[in-house]
Design an enzyme around this catalytic site. Structure first.
Site, PDB file in Angstrom:
ATOM      1  N   ARG A 563     -18.826   4.908  17.405  1.00 29.34           N
ATOM      2  CA  ARG A 563     -18.091   5.694  18.387  1.00 29.34           C
ATOM      3  C   ARG A 563     -19.012   6.149  19.514  1.00 29.34           C
ATOM      4  NH1 ARG A 563     -12.609   5.549  17.847  1.00 29.34           N
ATOM      5  NH2 ARG A 563     -12.704   7.195  19.396  1.00 29.34           N
ATOM      6  N   VAL A 564     -18.456   6.208  20.695  1.00 25.63           N
ATOM      7  CA  VAL A 564     -19.230   6.718  21.826  1.00 25.63           C
ATOM      8  C   VAL A 564     -18.606   8.019  22.352  1.00 25.63           C
ATOM      9  CG1 VAL A 564     -20.180   4.504  22.546  1.00 25.63           C
ATOM     10  CG2 VAL A 564     -17.962   5.226  23.425  1.00 25.63           C
ATOM     11  N   ASP A 565     -17.648   8.568  21.599  1.00 27.77           N
ATOM     12  CA  ASP A 565     -17.070   9.848  22.009  1.00 27.77           C
ATOM     13  C   ASP A 565     -17.410  10.905  20.962  1.00 27.77           C
ATOM     14  OD1 ASP A 565     -15.541   9.034  19.924  1.00 27.77           O
ATOM     15  OD2 ASP A 565     -13.684   8.791  21.057  1.00 27.77           O
ATOM     16  N   ASP A 566     -16.713  12.029  21.006  1.00 25.27           N
ATOM     17  CA  ASP A 566     -17.050  13.112  20.075  1.00 25.27           C
ATOM     18  C   ASP A 566     -16.329  12.960  18.745  1.00 25.27           C
ATOM     19  OD1 ASP A 566     -18.827  14.320  21.801  1.00 25.27           O
ATOM     20  OD2 ASP A 566     -17.212  15.324  22.882  1.00 25.27           O
TER      21      ASP A 566
END
Ligand code: PRX
Length: 695
Positions: A563-566
């Site tokens: 994942r590259v988000d929170d």
């Protein structure tokens, strides 16, 4: 290279750089992530396997893939025609879409005008085709020796009885039903019964807490909640009905009064007598459902009518209700299942996922049954009573396709090969992996030890939102690379974009997006179209943004990097950092919290929480436990932080934004990589945090 994927928040702004889950797993095991090996890192299917496969060469795939991209309407219509439709879709409206926010509202529609029913296609159609006596489901209980089975005819009877009961209490087309059940056969039965009458099921994983269940009940306002009195997982007894009681009381306080709690008596876990009961609301499944007729007319629904809602985590505290509709999802879940596992009617298929997650929707229930497959449903924990249980089950039923998550592989790998080799596993033909990046060492162990170097591994990349596989091997068609999900499924156009949204060609690394729609795509977030567009379609106009990082090697193989988000991926479960933070700050002694993911040898990622206490409250181990308990009770045990790090202050910019990049480095003990801290409002907090790191 994996470290060079930048991070995008849900509003599309670039945030920071962080290591990824795949990097985490690889780093822990001391190896490069997903290395493509020029000297024979390719793992070829055997000639025998390829010869009998549905798609047996790269060339055959390429021809089919090209057609699916050049003529999606023709490609998918031909497949859709193999299902039963009460009324055919409008030929000019096989697919209507707009994926570009700059050109108006996002719209995805497939098979518009068609009328069908997924339950009819998954059950009745198989009976009518002469497979009524075929086993639809085997069930293996928590304890060795507990088991059961249902033929397709028996499944149909059970589904109809429940569907008739639901109708009798006023559940109709479009009504929501929440299902909070463990892996009993009654769980897929309940899903199918809802689908049969056009009701919208929302399965809530039975590991979610009362608060989390209440939140979902309040959001979707079901007419009925279906549960059971209790379940045993391993040695642990979980009183599910008690949890539901708390959620229903919470719902009522918030104006959502659910009239009926239909409770299955799971005798092996708890007796009727021991179950708390509210007469009027609570109904025993076994008291009512068997009295209903085994015939129930199908409610024919529009292809675009909702089928189910499934809540998943995002980058805010509120879970997202992912909405899937009927026609496209049916065609897509069935077709992906068939090809990614090279399905044969003689297969015995076992997916270890729980129906509380999307994998259990598409690949325990709908995909396999739509193909007339025999599915194994397992109630217990995969390492109970010992780490050999999975292979005991494989031998007992002659499982041919085994689909699981890397976290289980890593856990079993740690327990040692002796638990594997004492079983034959000769029946296995195809293996599958899902939920998180699989590091090459775990891939190799899965391949060499579990599959005796015979069985191809389908490492399937997809998401709750995608409904079905997006990037996946077709096991007979091309050689595999350990750690790679390989190539796109038919009709799927993955693109890797840079920070500005430019598509990158050939060997590259960036953000994974999808161009054009596919039949299984979700249609909206329930009650929140704005969030749907903002999260998925605004970051890169014209594309669906997955939230994942991805790289492509020189041979075109895709390697998912996390994942590259929170969002943190713990044991293949998606958990929003904001959800854990909001649980922590609800604790009366917690003033502020910031949560980041850390490498975890078995879980892929672990949860690391920085906690600032209310002024004057002393640190203590007891308080740590109490904070963890708060998260367990608000979300579920699977979201419990692995580490609570006391934080007198958090590193913030002058505008008050928490610098998570720095927190990730402190959590990962990468203290020489803290970078520039001079923009912090108070650079001194970093030293304080480091000093408290081992406390
Ligand atoms: O980060 C990716 C990871 O799981 C996320 C989707 O989570 P969820 O919606 O809960 O669905 C899980 C089951 C499909 C993705 O954004 N993920 C899933 N499969 C893979 C994966 N990461 C790497 N490799 C995979 N095969």
């Amino acid at each position: 290279w994996v470290d060079h994927v930048a991070v995008v928040s849900s509003n599309g702004k670039l945030r920071a750089r962080r290591p990824t889950a795949a990097a985490a797993a690889g780093a822990v095991l001391g190896e490069p992530v997903a290395a493509s090996d020029d000297q024979g890192g390719l793992v070829h299917p055997s000639e025998e396997f390829a010869a009998q496969a549905l798609v047996s060469s790269t060339q055959q795939y390429q021809e089919m893939y090209r057609r699916s991209i050049d003529d999606p309407a023709g490609f998918w219509s031909e497949i859709a025609e193999t299902f039963y439709w009460k009324q055919k879709w409008n030929p000019d409206e096989v697919c209507a879409e707009n994926l570009d926010v700059t050109k108006g509202p996002i719209k995805i529609e497939w098979f518009k005008g068609g009328k069908t029913n997924i339950c009819y296609n998954a059950v009745d159609r198989n009976v009518e085709a002469g497979d009524g006596e075929k086993i639809a489901m085997y069930w293996e209980g928590n304890e060795i020796g507990q088991d059961g089975k249902l033929t397709y005819s028996q499944l149909l009877d059970k589904v109809c009885q429940l569907a008739n009961y639901l109708k009798s209490v006023g559940v109709g087309k479009g009504d929501a039903v929440v299902i909070y059940l463990p892996m009993l056969m009654e769980l897929p039965i309940a899903m199918l019964a809802c689908a049969r009458i056009g009701a919208v099921h929302s399965v809530v994983f039975a590991g979610f807490s009362a608060d989390a269940l209440a939140q979902r009940i309040i959001d979707c306002k079901p007419k009925v909640v279906i549960t059971c009195n209790a379940v045993k997982r391993g040695k642990k007894l979980i009183p599910l009905k008690d949890i539901v009681d708390v959620s229903l009381a919470d719902g009522a306080k918030n104006g959502v009064d659910v009239g009926i709690c239909l409770t299955y008596e799971n005798q092996s876990a708890m007796t009727k007598e021991d179950t708390k009961w509210t007469s009027g609301k609570d109904v025993w499944w076994q008291d009512v459902v068997p009295n209903f007729s085994t015939k129930c007319d199908v409610e024919w629904v529009d292809a675009e009518d909702p089928l189910f809602l499934l809540y998943t985590s995002g980058s805010t505290g509120k879970p997202k209700g992912v909405l899937h509709t009927t026609g496209g999802y049916m065609v897509y879940s069935a077709t992906t299942f068939k090809h990614a596992f090279d399905y044969k009617p003689s297969d015995i298929y076992w997916c270890t996922a729980d129906c509380g997650w999307i994998t259990g929707h598409s690949y325990v229930t709908y995909g396999p049954l739509l193909n007339g497959a025999t599915v194994l449903v397992y109630e217990g924990a995969p390492n109970y009573p010992d780490p050999g249980r999975c292979w005991d089950v494989v031998d007992k039923y002659g499982v041919t396709i085994f689909y699981t998550a890397p976290t289980l592989i890593r856990a079993l790998m740690r327990d040692g090969t002796e638990y594997v080799t004492r079983y034959s596993r000769k029946s296995l033909r195809v293996l599958g992996s899902v939920g998180e990046p699989i590091n090459p060492t775990a891939w190799r162990w899965f391949y060499d030890v579990i599959g005796d170097s015979r069985c191809p591994i389908s490492d399937t990349w997809w998401q709750t939102e995608t409904g079905g596989f997006m990037i996946t091997p077709l096991p007979g068609a091309w050689p595999l690379k350990p750690g790679s999900a390989t190539f796109p499924f038919f009709g799927v156009q993955p693109v890797i974009v840079d920070e500005k949204g430019n598509e990158m060609e050939e060997e590259c690394s960036g953000y994974l997006c999808i161009k054009k729609s596919w039949p299984g795509a979700f249609r909206t977030l329930y009650g929140d179209k704005d969030r749907y567009e903002t999260t998925y379609f605004k970051p890169f106009a014209g594309y669906y943004f997955s939230g994942d990082g991805c790289s492509r090697d020189k041979d075109g193989y895709h390697f998912l990097t996390g994942r590259v988000d929170d969002v943190i991926n713990v044991s293949g479960h998606r958990i929003g950092t904001a959800e854990v933070e909001s649980a922590l700050v609800s604790h009366p002694k917690c003033a502020e919290a910031a949560v980041v993911g850390i490498d975890h040898e078995v879980k892929g990622q672990g949860i690391y929480a920085f906690v600032t206490l209310v002024d004057g409250v002393p640190y203590s181990d007891e308080l740590r436990k109490s904070l963890v308990m708060t998260v367990r009770s608000q979300i579920g045990a699977f979201a419990a932080p692995d580490k609570i790090h006391w934080a007198p202050g958090l590193p913030k910019t002058r505008s008050g934004k928490i610098m998570r990049r720095i927190l990730r480095k402190i959590a990962g003990r990468q203290l020489d990589e803290l970078g520039d801290t001079s923009t912090l409002a108070d650079p001194g907090v970093v030293d304080q945090l480091i000093a408290l790191g081992d406390s």
